[in-house]
Design an enzyme around this catalytic site. Structure first.
Site, PDB file in Angstrom:
ATOM      1  CE  LYS A  39      52.243  39.089  27.603  1.00 31.60           C
ATOM      2  NZ  LYS A  39      53.073  39.374  26.478  1.00 31.60           N
ATOM      3  N   GLY A  40      56.882  39.480  32.677  1.00 27.29           N
ATOM      4  CA  GLY A  40      57.480  39.648  33.882  1.00 27.29           C
ATOM      5  C   GLY A  40      59.056  40.184  33.768  1.00 27.29           C
ATOM      6  CG  ASN A 180      46.505  45.640  23.396  1.00 28.50           C
ATOM      7  OD1 ASN A 180      45.328  45.399  23.625  1.00 28.50           O
ATOM      8  ND2 ASN A 180      47.298  44.413  23.092  1.00 28.50           N
ATOM      9  CG  ASP A 243      56.751  42.674  28.010  1.00 26.17           C
ATOM     10  OD1 ASP A 243      55.819  42.942  28.136  1.00 26.17           O
ATOM     11  OD2 ASP A 243      57.375  41.657  27.433  1.00 26.17           O
ATOM     12  CB  SER A 282      65.468  42.946  21.619  1.00 31.77           C
ATOM     13  OG  SER A 282      64.124  42.613  22.033  1.00 31.77           O
TER      14      SER A 282
END
Ligand code: RIB
Length: 294
Positions: A39-40, A180, A243, A282
């Site tokens: 994630k970082g 979320n 992210d 992506s």
């Protein structure tokens, strides 16, 4: 203004499957790719590709971390605060099914070897008004938040992956909270729209960005909710979509764009991300964002 992301860097092992493996089941994988994620790292790359001047701090394995560092540097992220550690790099086993949904097992490795000396020497370089971005894939999160608050940095937190102990963090020091619906319910005890408005009114100034999957995103500040719809796309792989959203939203917001403009830009970037396979690869560039047709 500088942006520091103190966060994880993972080698992602991505298995393409018909369906996500159930307990007791064995399934042949159709594909395996090893790519850069965490994630970082994903958020740093999204921040850099969307125009932020971003520094990353964290740890990679001395033996297996070169690929992670190269990926960050080629995206324009400053890696001077990423240390090489004796522990192997963190990694993630990611199953992706035919619908593009995923399931992730994390191994912390070097990501869990942050120490106080590293926090202090990194934060020395940053000043009041700079922004620090955090997720929950490294250790000593509470210490980093406390020291960043003492230095009057602006703090952005994405409390993911969620664990109960995050509820003990000093959330009132957070300036930008990316959640979320499940994280909002667990962390803020907000299980409906009225609750989150109350929470926001009680935490004046805090910007809460609540992603709602296919329903879009709510941006909430001082009790006022603004909504942006999601794009309707058929996902190939949802890995790194959140992210991408966080990085693109922050870059737009920090460069002075309105909350709605920032949310629209981030929504488009994450929609592009889910149309592609993989994690950091992506994440679109700004040029791709401006030219992409759904
Ligand atoms: O948010 C996606 C990321 O979560 C993946 O890249 C994987 O490394 C896990 O950390």
């Amino acid at each position: 203004m500088k942006v520091l992301n103190f966060g994880s860097l993972n080698l992602d092992y991505i298995y393409g499957l018909d369906h996500i493996v159930k307990p007791g089941e064995t399934e042949h994988s159709k594909s395996l790719e090893t790519i850069c994620g965490g994630k970082g790292l994903n958020q740093s790359i999204a921040l850099a590709r969307s125009g932020s001047n971003v520094y990353h701090a964290g740890n990679v394995g001395a033996k297996d971390g070169a690929m992670l560092l190269d990926k960050m540097m080629s995206a324009g992220v400053d890696t001077q605060f990423v240390r090489k550690h004796n522990e192997p790099s963190g990694h993630a086993l990611i199953q992706v099914d035919k619908q593009g949904q995923n399931s992730i097992i994390l191994f912390g490795g070097a990501n869990q070897k942050v120490d106080v000396a590293q926090i202090d020497s990194t934060l020395d370089f940053f000043n009041k008004g700079d922004v620090i971005v955090l997720q929950n894939e490294i250790n000593l999160l509470e210490t980093i938040i406390r020291k960043a608050h003492e230095k009057q940095l602006k703090i952005a937190l994405n409390p993911s992956p969620f664990v109960e102990s995050l509820c003990d963090l000093p959330l009132s020091w957070i300036d930008y909270l990316f959640v979320n619906e499940i994280e909002a319910e667990s962390l803020l005890a907000c299980d409906d729209a009225d609750n989150i408005i109350d929470y926001s009114e009680q935490h004046q100034g805090m910007l809460i960005v609540m992603t709602l999957g296919s329903e879009g995103v709510d941006v909430i500040q001082n009790g006022v909710v603004q909504h942006v719809d999601a794009y309707s796309v058929k996902p190939k792989d949802t890995t790194a979509a959140g992210d991408t959203f966080t990085g693109y939203f922050l870059s737009a917001h920090l460069s002075g764009r309105s909350l709605i403009e920032s949310a629209k830009q981030a929504t488009k970037a994450s929609a592009i991300c889910v149309c592609r396979e993989g994690a950091s690869d992506s994440i679109p560039t700004m040029d791709e964002l401006n030219t992409f047709e759904f």
